[in-house]
Write an enzyme that holds these catalytic residues in place. Structure first.
Site, short mmCIF file in Angstrom:
data_model
loop_
_atom_site.label_atom_id
_atom_site.label_comp_id
_atom_site.label_asym_id
_atom_site.label_seq_id
_atom_site.Cartn_x
_atom_site.Cartn_y
_atom_site.Cartn_z
CB ALA A 120 74.47 73.24 54.73
CB THR A 168 76.53 84.64 53.71
OG1 THR A 168 77.28 85.29 52.69
CG2 THR A 168 77.44 83.82 54.61
NE ARG A 190 78.17 77.14 49.50
CZ ARG A 190 78.68 76.23 48.69
NH1 ARG A 190 79.34 75.19 49.20
NH2 ARG A 190 78.53 76.32 47.38
CG HIS A 191 73.69 78.66 49.54
ND1 HIS A 191 73.91 77.50 48.83
CD2 HIS A 191 74.57 79.57 49.05
CE1 HIS A 191 74.87 77.69 47.95
NE2 HIS A 191 75.30 78.94 48.05
N GLY A 192 72.22 75.92 51.79
CA GLY A 192 72.26 74.48 51.59
C GLY A 192 72.49 74.11 50.14
#
Length: 488
Positions: free
Chosen positions: A404, A361, A88-90
């Protein structure tokens, strides 16, 4: 003497009966007096703040993640040869609507201070301590955070991914080499600023500053069935609408005594003689979590509103939403990550390059992937009526999909073992221990057996179908669902 004993016994019986009445008496949060507010708690003087690890999908990765130690990644007499990774994005900024709502907390802050200093409406027991009031007095919304930057990756979010890459490279230097070669590495991200920036931070951590400028990433696909399969699935969209509908477990929980009591306690703790609206509590809750995720070493002013027990209730409320939206609460969710599971199997079984595959993602994709794999599955489902029974549940969005959050799947070659190839799954740098593996170490043949049903079907035609969960489901998941007799 006997009369005295009789009188004492009668008084004792009365006291016991009176106590039982209080224990059995249903709590009506709206009728509680301010003096009966809640637990005594001072956020500022709590050096541990364990509730910070229970902030659902807005939990800070550095609080949730496992150890950076190499020990847990070492398999004796085996060598790592493949690295398959989804993240996952931060940490990000809020959505446009949330930014507007959080900016409005300045007025609520002033009301809380007036409650304590002018109106004198603070509760007699469970009130904010003086230190917490001082923290709130110094809180102000950052005017630089505007809708123009909604959902952008933050500085902390960049650091999350950069150091995550460095940590994994330190553990697997022969796989995650520090020099980029196109045939050995494959990267991909969704078409959002936060996932693209997360990807850039990750490759900078692996290689050097500005490394992303020299890497070719596959062009955007529409729809993106690999990293955002839910985006092209009307059945999932319909399910999302149901999850927050009036008959959903998420909505039913809002009518329970434990939830109403929590809303009352938070309101009373802030000095209000009436319960705030759930939307107001949600704004306070969001500001608390975002502040901490943005500034790990700082103080999150609005977290003063919640006792640790309040946080547990709010976490469960959100877990109910995500459980039915992206996890075991709906059979559809066991299939949506079909393409990701097939990609994982294909990459790991191949003897050729790339050695490293890394995707970036969103939280929904992480939750759906783990559901497809059968990870963090409880024997009972999450419902509005079993909060107490699920206090030790495996499925927590805080643990599954914080900022994240990431799943790293490592392939090891073990030349001296009967089963030459082994697999380990790591969620947020913690080993995933499936009961069909040996303390986290899985035979490759067993991995194939568990998930081969995904490869036997066409993801394009079977991943997005409403109805029972009898389509593409790992064998273990099918068995558990059949035993429970509750295919949704």
């Amino acid at each position: 003497m006997s009369k005295l004993r009789t009188m004492i016994c009668n008084q004792f019986i009365c006291l016991v009966l009176l106590a039982c009445c209080f224990i059995l008496m249903p709590i009506d949060a709206q009728e509680r007096q301010p003096g009966q507010c809640c637990d005594e708690y001072c956020y500022d003087t709590d050096t541990e703040k364990p509730q910070s690890s229970r902030f659902a999908t807005k939990s800070a990765y550095q609080i949730i993640k496992g150890s950076d130690s190499r020990r847990q990644f070492i398999v004796p007499n085996c060598n790592p040869v493949k690295f398959w990774f989804v993240s996952r994005h931060g940490t990000r900024l809020p959505t446009t609507n949330t930014i507007t709502n959080l900016r409005g907390l300045s007025d609520l802050r002033d009301e809380v201070i007036d409650n304590y200093e002018k109106r004198k409406t603070k509760p007699d027991f469970g009130a904010l301590c003086d230190e917490d009031i001082e923290i709130l007095k110094h809180w102000n919304w950052n005017p630089n955070i505007t809708g123009d930057y909604a959902q952008f990756l933050t500085a902390q979010g960049w650091q999350d991914l950069l150091f995550l890459a460095k940590n994994y490279q330190n553990v697997f230097p022969n796989v995650l080499e520090n020099i980029y070669t196109p045939e050995k590495f494959r990267f991909r991200h969704t078409h959002t600023q936060r996932t693209e920036a997360s990807y850039k931070a990750f490759v900078e951590g692996l290689f050097r500053e500005g490394a992303a400028e020299h890497i070719q990433v596959p062009p955007k696909t529409e729809p993106d069935l690999l990293l955002q399969p839910y985006g092209a699935c009307k059945a999932h969209e319909n399910n999302v609408a149901r999850v927050e509908g009036p008959d959903s477990e998420y909505s039913k929980f809002e009518s329970t005594d434990i939830y109403k009591q929590t809303i009352y306690e938070i309101s009373a703790r802030l000095g209000f003689k009436f319960s705030l609206q759930p939307k107001q509590i949600k704004n306070i809750w969001d500001m608390c979590r975002f502040d901490l995720a943005w500034n790990l070493e700082g103080t999150s002013a609005w977290c003063i509103a919640f006792t640790p027990n309040n946080v547990k209730v709010l976490e469960y409320h959100e877990d109910l939403k995500y459980y039915y939206q992206n996890s075991y609460g709906a059979g559809l969710n066991t299939r949506l990550a079909c393409s990701l599971v097939v990609d994982m199997l294909t990459q790991l079984e191949s003897q050729s390059n790339p050695k490293v595959v890394a995707y970036f993602t969103h939280s929904a994709a992480i939750q759906l992937l783990l559901t497809a794999l059968g990870a963090h599955k409880d024997n009972d489902g999450l419902r509005a009526d079993n909060y107490q029974q699920m206090m030790r549940r495996k499925w927590r969005s805080s643990e599954v999909s914080p900022f994240a959050s990431n799943l790293a799947v490592i392939k090891y070659e073990c030349p001296h073992d009967n089963e030459r190839n082994k697999i380990m799954f790591f969620l947020n740098q913690k080993p995933l221990d499936f009961n069909w593996c040996n303390v986290g170490l899985c035979d490759w043949s067993k991995v194939q057996q568990m998930y081969n049903s995904f490869k036997q079907r066409d993801c394009l035609t079977t991943y997005c179908t409403e109805g029972s969960a009898s389509g593409i489901v790992p064998a273990l998941t099918l068995l558990l669902i059949a035993v429970a007799g509750s295919i949704v």
